[in-house]
Design an enzyme around this catalytic site. Sequence first.
Site, short mmCIF file in Angstrom:
data_model
loop_
_atom_site.label_atom_id
_atom_site.label_comp_id
_atom_site.label_asym_id
_atom_site.label_seq_id
_atom_site.Cartn_x
_atom_site.Cartn_y
_atom_site.Cartn_z
N SER A 234 1.13 -1.55 -0.17
CA SER A 234 -0.18 0.16 0.08
C SER A 234 0.61 1.16 0.14
CB SER A 234 -1.19 0.45 0.91
OG SER A 234 0.16 0.24 2.44
N LYS A 235 -0.10 2.04 -0.12
CA LYS A 235 1.30 3.54 -0.16
C LYS A 235 1.55 4.27 0.87
CE LYS A 235 -3.40 6.42 0.14
NZ LYS A 235 -3.49 7.38 -0.92
N ARG A 236 0.58 2.73 1.94
CA ARG A 236 1.85 4.10 3.37
C ARG A 236 2.70 3.05 3.40
NH1 ARG A 236 -3.44 2.57 4.49
NH2 ARG A 236 -2.87 0.43 4.88
N ALA B 252 5.74 4.72 2.22
CA ALA B 252 6.23 6.29 2.72
C ALA B 252 6.74 5.95 3.83
CB ALA B 252 4.64 7.02 3.16
#
Length: 506
Positions: A262-264, A267
């Site tokens: 996921s984009k989390r 990051a």
Amino acid sequence: MSQTRVRFAPSPTGPLHIGGVRTALYNYLLAKKTAGTFILRIEDTDQNRYVAGAEDYIKEALEWFGISPDEGPGYGGEHGPYRQSERKDIYAKYVQAMIDRGHAYYAFDTEEELTKIREEEKEKGNHSFKYNWQVRDKMRNSVSLSNEETEKLLSQNSNVTVRLKIPTNETISFTDIVRGEVSFESNELDDKVIMKADGMPTYHLANIVDDHLMEISHVIRGEEWLSSTAHHVLMYKFLDWEAPKFAHLPLILNPTGGGKLSKRHGAKFGFPVFPLEWNSGEEIFQGFREDGFDSEAVVNFLSLLGWNPGDDKEMMTRKEMINLFSLEKIVKSGAKFDFDKAKWFNQQYIIGKPEVEILNVLRNGKNSNKFSSFSDQFMLKSIKLMKERVTVYPDFFEKGQYLFDLPVEYDLKTLNKKYKPENQVHFDAVHSLIEKDEEFTAESLSGKIKGYITDHEISFGAIFPILRIVLSGTMKGPDLFEMMELLGREDVLIRWKAGFAQIEKN
Ligand code: GLU
């Protein structure tokens, strides 16, 4: 054999995730392999989730990777329009056909009513309320109401949706190229909404109608759509259409184990999960392009996330990839996203890329102003010296900063350890060799300096590390003499002065 027609059908709800790029890539590879057609269809029927700029982002990403569609919005083609929002009028008659044949029905339940029921069910311990055969008769729809009531509500045009009437006690089976035989029990399925109150079709309806009308031969998409396929297969049957072939791709998993990437995760671990940078207005998400990746390297990396070409093959040209590709070699299990592997691929691609092409990338890249005053000749030589030492394009500047300017910092620890004042007489002698060397090539400099060291019976280790740090600030770098040739006498002497000033200061 009929022609292969495949489609990539993203919803423009934000930036394209790297998993979406892989889906597009596999569609593209199959199309190229079979001389078929690769179609881009924008699935934008959900107006609430529409994000401006997302469609342009998707196209720009596909183009950056060199996997442009043959048909699609802005690309032409005979099966358009290719944006579902522009196809609204097309869907109504298929909805009507399913209603007429008793496979779909009008439902008048409002959002409030549905929420209320869900809550009541929750209180009874049922957390997954389904609008299905068990509750259909208790809800407000054209199955449970009399014809008169239905007609009345329809004429009032109040909150009419259309739902699929899923048959009871049927096993719905289909063959998935990746997973083999897949079956779902119809009693487990819900009566999905196919037409919303605003007259817009839902994903499920628009998807199958368009796949049919666009003559799609293979549906290649992420595994998260596998369970919807049961509904899709039923709709093909209800409409007397032949279903396309299906291939559901394994998930791309986050690097630390379970769970979808996921984009989390991106990051958290500082790596990109999007092809291009995306500014959401609140946050900027990293992109492979802006982080200095080569698009071909990313394509190669992604191609192997879920596909095994055999023979432990890793590095592949586009042509090889197309030749080797087959849906039968897609794996079932999730593929772990390994960022180190992405970097390894990038390194290999940079090493293998002709220097002129690298120069072209750098001249057009985000650090280009840092190189603008340097000639092509200088740049090509420095690229040659550095290309085995970089991972991503910005490294040419970051790791090779000292080729373009005086070192910003010196490895003082090593300098202090290695510098012996009694050797200063030798440094002065080497300085004058440098000053006097007419040719100033790596060969002549190396010959003279090494000759001096040997003649005076001193060790290379007493001299070279100091020269290296004085010139570049660091012990890590390309061949010392190649570097001197590249910098030229004048620059070498300036650095000498600056570097020895550092030594004196210590
Ligand atoms: N619009 C769907 C998505 O965003 C497409 C699924 C499909 O390919 O059928 O992923």
